[in-house]
Design a protein around this motif. Sequence first.
Motif, PDB file in Angstrom:
ATOM      1  N   LYS A  20      17.564   6.549 -15.029  1.00  0.00           N
ATOM      2  CA  LYS A  20      16.962   5.385 -14.443  1.00  0.00           C
ATOM      3  C   LYS A  20      17.050   5.707 -12.867  1.00  0.00           C
ATOM      4  O   LYS A  20      17.903   6.266 -12.426  1.00  0.00           O
ATOM      5  CB  LYS A  20      17.763   4.086 -14.861  1.00  0.00           C
ATOM      6  N   SER A  21      16.283   5.113 -12.283  1.00  0.00           N
ATOM      7  CA  SER A  21      16.017   5.168 -10.909  1.00  0.00           C
ATOM      8  C   SER A  21      17.037   4.181  -9.980  1.00  0.00           C
ATOM      9  O   SER A  21      16.870   2.882 -10.553  1.00  0.00           O
ATOM     10  CB  SER A  21      14.529   4.812 -10.340  1.00  0.00           C
ATOM     11  N   GLY A  26      17.620  -0.804  -0.672  1.00  0.00           N
ATOM     12  CA  GLY A  26      15.998  -0.635  -0.657  1.00  0.00           C
ATOM     13  C   GLY A  26      15.625   0.832  -0.623  1.00  0.00           C
ATOM     14  O   GLY A  26      14.418   1.051  -0.743  1.00  0.00           O
ATOM     15  N   TYR A  27      16.595   1.848  -0.678  1.00  0.00           N
ATOM     16  CA  TYR A  27      16.154   3.321  -0.770  1.00  0.00           C
ATOM     17  C   TYR A  27      16.275   3.578  -2.423  1.00  0.00           C
ATOM     18  O   TYR A  27      17.268   3.251  -3.269  1.00  0.00           O
ATOM     19  CB  TYR A  27      17.099   4.150   0.252  1.00  0.00           C
ATOM     20  N   SER A  28      15.385   4.562  -2.665  1.00  0.00           N
ATOM     21  CA  SER A  28      15.347   5.044  -4.025  1.00  0.00           C
ATOM     22  C   SER A  28      14.888   6.581  -3.889  1.00  0.00           C
ATOM     23  O   SER A  28      14.785   7.285  -3.038  1.00  0.00           O
ATOM     24  CB  SER A  28      14.587   4.329  -5.029  1.00  0.00           C
ATOM     25  N   ASP A  29      14.974   7.203  -5.259  1.00  0.00           N
ATOM     26  CA  ASP A  29      14.374   8.721  -5.301  1.00  0.00           C
ATOM     27  C   ASP A  29      15.460   9.622  -4.270  1.00  0.00           C
ATOM     28  O   ASP A  29      14.962  10.439  -3.744  1.00  0.00           O
ATOM     29  CB  ASP A  29      12.962   8.817  -4.869  1.00  0.00           C
ATOM     30  N   PRO A  39      23.539   8.485  -6.529  1.00  0.00           N
ATOM     31  CA  PRO A  39      23.709   9.367  -5.232  1.00  0.00           C
ATOM     32  C   PRO A  39      24.846   9.702  -4.699  1.00  0.00           C
ATOM     33  O   PRO A  39      25.928   9.069  -5.081  1.00  0.00           O
ATOM     34  CB  PRO A  39      23.120   8.425  -4.208  1.00  0.00           C
ATOM     35  N   LYS A  40      24.994  11.245  -4.336  1.00  0.00           N
ATOM     36  CA  LYS A  40      26.283  11.483  -4.103  1.00  0.00           C
ATOM     37  C   LYS A  40      26.590  11.106  -2.609  1.00  0.00           C
ATOM     38  O   LYS A  40      25.693  10.389  -1.690  1.00  0.00           O
ATOM     39  CB  LYS A  40      26.154  13.221  -3.672  1.00  0.00           C
ATOM     40  N   VAL A  41      27.751  10.855  -2.283  1.00  0.00           N
ATOM     41  CA  VAL A  41      28.473  10.203  -1.295  1.00  0.00           C
ATOM     42  C   VAL A  41      29.190  11.201  -0.428  1.00  0.00           C
ATOM     43  O   VAL A  41      29.731  12.447  -0.883  1.00  0.00           O
ATOM     44  CB  VAL A  41      29.212   8.945  -1.571  1.00  0.00           C
TER      45      VAL A  41
END
Length: 159
Positions: A20-21, A26-29, A39-41
Amino acid sequence: MSAAAYEAFQRVLKNRKRGKSIQVDGYSDFLFLNRDGLPKVAVNYDAMFKCLAKKFNKCHKEPLPAVMTPHTMRHTFCTRMANDGMNPKALQYIMGHANITMTLNYYAHATFHSAQAEMARLEAAKAEKAVEAAETTVENTVEVAAPAVENAGETKAAA
């Protein structure tokens, strides 16, 4: 972005398991995801760098610095590009700095050797210009002298 970096990113995307995205602010991909598909942090990268430094230090005599972070890599990149003569405005753009002062004062470090190399480069450029000027003078002298010699021969023939 270099072609090699672009190809590497394409491989990352190609090898990614479809899931799943995720959207964050507001950011994706996102390009780099953890095992859970999030997402990695910063913590992920810090742990990765520590592991890589440990592996490197096992195989090399001279160890990496004790503090090794992604920002260290960014700083090193910017410094090396500046020392290699990259256009400061292009470097500012790549680094995302709003002000050229940040790029020049905080990242671009001059050393004795870089200053010495820059002086040698300027001296070589100055010498090259002097040679070019001398060659141009000789060429112009030959061009002026050649018609004079031809005209002298014509004058003798007419007499």
